[in-house]
Design a protein around this motif. Structure first.
Motif, PDB file in Angstrom:
ATOM      1  N   VAL A   3       0.790  -1.486  -0.214  1.00  0.00           N
ATOM      2  CA  VAL A   3      -0.056   0.034   0.123  1.00  0.00           C
ATOM      3  C   VAL A   3       0.792   1.398  -0.024  1.00  0.00           C
ATOM      4  N   GLU A  31       2.865   1.830  -3.598  1.00  0.00           N
ATOM      5  CA  GLU A  31       1.706   2.035  -4.356  1.00  0.00           C
ATOM      6  C   GLU A  31       1.411   3.490  -4.168  1.00  0.00           C
ATOM      7  N   MET A  32       1.407   3.995  -2.978  1.00  0.00           N
ATOM      8  CA  MET A  32       1.009   5.626  -2.866  1.00  0.00           C
ATOM      9  C   MET A  32       2.223   6.256  -3.095  1.00  0.00           C
ATOM     10  N   ALA A  62       1.984   6.384  -6.872  1.00  0.00           N
ATOM     11  CA  ALA A  62       0.930   7.456  -7.156  1.00  0.00           C
ATOM     12  C   ALA A  62       1.234   9.067  -7.187  1.00  0.00           C
ATOM     13  N   CYS A 118      -4.328   8.629  -9.342  1.00  0.00           N
ATOM     14  CA  CYS A 118      -3.963   8.423  -8.290  1.00  0.00           C
ATOM     15  C   CYS A 118      -4.985   7.984  -7.143  1.00  0.00           C
ATOM     16  N   ALA A 134      -4.852   4.368  -5.235  1.00  0.00           N
ATOM     17  CA  ALA A 134      -3.824   4.181  -4.389  1.00  0.00           C
ATOM     18  C   ALA A 134      -4.034   5.297  -3.082  1.00  0.00           C
ATOM     19  N   GLN A 138      -6.693   3.547  -0.615  1.00  0.00           N
ATOM     20  CA  GLN A 138      -5.954   2.470   0.051  1.00  0.00           C
ATOM     21  C   GLN A 138      -5.119   3.013   1.231  1.00  0.00           C
ATOM     22  N   TYR A 139      -4.143   3.889   0.922  1.00  0.00           N
ATOM     23  CA  TYR A 139      -3.169   4.391   1.860  1.00  0.00           C
ATOM     24  C   TYR A 139      -4.054   5.101   2.912  1.00  0.00           C
TER      25      TYR A 139
END
Ligand code: OGA
Ligand code: NI
Length: 355
Positions: free
Chosen positions: A95, A98-99, A102, A166, A169, A172-173
């Motif tokens: 996570v 991915e952040m 993004a 984005c 991501a 989720q973050y």
């Protein structure tokens, strides 16, 4: 609050650089005048003292045998530093990665795409701005910021409105960090000796989340300007994700310390409203970020705070005849208004509303 009124924004730093150096380039030859601080107010020369700063493994909070030990570590870090880093924090590595990706995707877009989010940046659910409050600053900070806000009751949830490249991501973050932020928030009050029941009853909920994705391009002369000038954060606590490029500095007593990036850790700093609720037992920490000439840096700050109409004052559990309240009751919305109406202020000036 209206979410639509627009004004012509001041040009972002990244765009200034791209116009001079060429699209996709991030190197300027010289620092533009708007970013050059007066000589008495520049980043000091020389390296900072090396010191082991608190790092806490919070996985023990789930273990009945270890929990009180971790709470003691939190209490010590909060009372002596107002700052710590957490590891084994439960936010999945994927996570976080991915952040990071993004965030780069956002800033790697052309200015025309990024600028679709400009205008009334401090109130919009999603807003892209430069420095902190460029129209009120005599000198600008060396950064651009993408803000996403979820402030129940004021505006719609910004996480639903993030650009598609984005959005997932960021969402989720946000879920991972929300869990972490709320866990730490509760643990901080437990570490002050409050029971779970009084926390629930007396402490205003950390219902507001503002996320700032800070982008610091390389700076041709880091001795002339700050990435973020000295300030304390105005909310409860901040959960900061750094990348591998150092820049954040915190103040303890009269000394500044560099917070060396630690892989897989989050930086936690206490902000003004914790100082007030704890009646000064825990202090809001002054911090700043310097720039560097070589590498761009991205950090993601999640500011957890109460709702705007929450009245913040020292908790009765933490005051007594011997320790009367040191701060007066103020509505949180009044701090927010004050914070965004000026430039960033040093010496924990934002707390003056409570004095
Ligand atoms: C902030 C902040 C520090 C950093 O966004 O309030 O202090 O290292 N950021 O980016
Ligand atoms: Ni800050």
């Amino acid at each position: 609050m209206p979410c639509s009124e627009e004004r012509t924004p001041i040009m972002g730093l990244q765009e200034i650089i791209e116009r001079e150096a060429g699209a996709g380039q991030l190197q300027l030859q010289a620092v533009p005048q708007a970013f050059i601080r007066p000589p008495h107010d520049r980043p000091p020369d020389g390296t900072l003292q090396e010191r082991q700063l608190p790092v806490i493994d919070i996985s023990g909070l789930d273990d009945p045998l270890l929990r009180s030990l971790v709470l003691q570590q939190i209490a010590h870090a909060c009372a002596h530093w107002g700052f710590f880093q957490v590891v084994n924090h439960g936010v999945e590595d994927e996570v976080v990665q991915e952040m990071r990706a993004a965030c780069w995707r956002f800033f790697n877009q052309p200015a025309s795409e990024r600028n679709k989010l400009r205008g009334r940046e401090n109130e919009l659910p999603v807003g892209y701005t430069t420095s902190f409050n460029p129209s009120m600053e005599s000198t600008r900070d060396w950064k651009d910021v993408l803000y996403v806000r979820d402030v129940p009751g004021v505006c719609c949830n910004g996480f639903d409105l993030v650009p598609e490249i984005c959005r997932e991501a960021f969402q989720q973050y946000r879920s991972g960090v929300d869990r972490l932020g709320k866990l730490l928030f509760e643990s901080i009050f437990e570490s002050l000796g409050l029971s779970k029941a009084s926390i629930k009853e007396k402490v205003p909920a950390a219902a507001r989340l503002v996320m700032g994705v800070n982008f610091y391009p390389p700076c041709p002369d880091p001795s002339l300007t700050f990435g973020v000038s000295p300030h304390s954060d105005v909310s409860f606590i901040t959960v900061l994700l750094q990348d591998e490029v150092a820049g954040l500095q915190i103040k303890k007593g009269e000394n500044w310390y560099l917070v060396k990036p630690l892989p897989n850790a989050f930086v936690i700093n206490l902000a003004d409203q914790i100082e007030i609720l704890s009646n000064g037992k825990y202090k809001s920490i002054e911090h700043r970020a310097i720039t560097n000439a070589e590498k761009p840096r991205i950090s993601v700050a999640c500011f957890f705070g109460p709702l705007s109409d929450a009245i913040i004052e020292p908790l009765p559990e933490l005051t007594s005849e011997n320790e009367p309240a040191k701060y007066k009751a103020v509505k949180f919305g009044d701090y927010v208004r004050d914070f965004y109406s000026k430039s960033l202020r040093p010496n924990r000036e934002t707390l003056s509303l409570a004095r």
